[in-house]
Design an enzyme around this catalytic site. Sequence first.
Site, PDB file in Angstrom:
ATOM      1  N   THR A  38      24.595  11.546  31.482  1.00 39.60           N
ATOM      2  CA  THR A  38      25.889  11.287  30.841  1.00 39.60           C
ATOM      3  C   THR A  38      25.723  10.311  29.688  1.00 39.60           C
ATOM      4  O   THR A  38      26.359  10.462  28.632  1.00 39.60           O
ATOM      5  CB  THR A  38      26.898  10.745  31.861  1.00 39.60           C
ATOM      6  OG1 THR A  38      26.879  11.563  33.038  1.00 39.60           O
ATOM      7  CG2 THR A  38      28.308  10.763  31.292  1.00 39.60           C
ATOM      8  N   GLY A  85      20.930   3.812  39.402  1.00 35.92           N
ATOM      9  CA  GLY A  85      19.486   3.717  39.523  1.00 35.92           C
ATOM     10  C   GLY A  85      18.788   4.993  39.908  1.00 35.92           C
ATOM     11  O   GLY A  85      17.590   4.985  40.192  1.00 35.92           O
ATOM     12  N   GLY A  86      19.523   6.110  39.879  1.00 33.48           N
ATOM     13  CA  GLY A  86      18.880   7.378  40.198  1.00 33.48           C
ATOM     14  C   GLY A  86      17.732   7.705  39.260  1.00 33.48           C
ATOM     15  O   GLY A  86      16.768   8.358  39.646  1.00 33.48           O
ATOM     16  N   GLU A  92      19.132  -1.749  33.197  1.00 33.04           N
ATOM     17  CA  GLU A  92      20.558  -1.463  33.071  1.00 33.04           C
ATOM     18  C   GLU A  92      21.391  -2.683  33.462  1.00 33.04           C
ATOM     19  O   GLU A  92      22.381  -3.015  32.791  1.00 33.04           O
ATOM     20  CB  GLU A  92      20.941  -0.270  33.948  1.00 33.04           C
ATOM     21  CG  GLU A  92      20.460   1.066  33.415  1.00 33.04           C
ATOM     22  CD  GLU A  92      20.746   2.213  34.344  1.00 33.04           C
ATOM     23  OE1 GLU A  92      20.903   3.343  33.865  1.00 33.04           O
ATOM     24  OE2 GLU A  92      20.811   1.994  35.579  1.00 33.04           O
ATOM     25  N   ASP A 109      27.368   3.351  29.751  1.00 32.54           N
ATOM     26  CA  ASP A 109      26.372   3.824  30.714  1.00 32.54           C
ATOM     27  C   ASP A 109      27.045   4.770  31.699  1.00 32.54           C
ATOM     28  O   ASP A 109      28.276   4.871  31.747  1.00 32.54           O
ATOM     29  CB  ASP A 109      25.744   2.624  31.447  1.00 32.54           C
ATOM     30  CG  ASP A 109      24.352   2.923  31.992  1.00 32.54           C
ATOM     31  OD1 ASP A 109      23.935   4.102  31.971  1.00 32.54           O
ATOM     32  OD2 ASP A 109      23.682   1.972  32.442  1.00 32.54           O
TER      33      ASP A 109
END
Length: 241
Positions: A32, A99-100, A107, A85
């Site tokens: 995304t 955190g995938g 981040e 994000d």
Amino acid sequence: MTDIQNLKREAAAEALKFVEPGMVLGLGTGSTASAFIELLAERLKTEDLDLTCVATSEQTKRFAEERGIKIADFNTIADVDLTIDGADEIDPQLNLLKGGGGALLREKIVAFASDRVIIIADASKYVEQLGEFPLPVEIVDFGVAATLAMIEAAAEDAGCQGSIALRRTASGDTFRTDGGHLIADCAFGSIPDPETLADLLDIVPGVVEHGLFIGIADDIFLAAPDGVRHYSAATDDEDED
């Protein structure tokens, strides 16, 4: 383009409206966030926004630079005006599980340095309770067995149980973050008290960072087939565009 890709692009388009000339802009990691970067690159072809962009991962840096967006050295930047994000899960309190893609540490550093954080996602990422997506925990590779045991104990104290496994690449090798650390993926199924679990993981010595982003999002744009929903931490209201 699939329906999900279209929804991600719609959420990204809403976030793009908040980008103003002269900003220091944080670029997130994931599919995304990549949709946002593509839209940003299109806008920059026709507008001179004089942006200073920072990336939350090496992957994002490459993706942005391939599209003509110059990435600044974050080591020289103390403050970020806005970060855009994505998230793997979002709960009704606007807490996030991230955190995938393995970029959770960078981040979170960029997010904490930001005056405003906007999260964009398709509506499937909105859940009543975090935890169905495995929680990533970034750890050092010294004392791995001890660290994993402490993570398990911390999780039990927070009411969570489930398998914890070190992340592997598609080829079966040990996954390494941009910082050279390991990721322990915690398949808890549900996290009834994210705040408590976050606090307990913070005190485990071998844990570098975890994927619980508590109270960090200022705005969330969720794209669904019937429109884009806007959630604001400041007002706790939901709007539909």
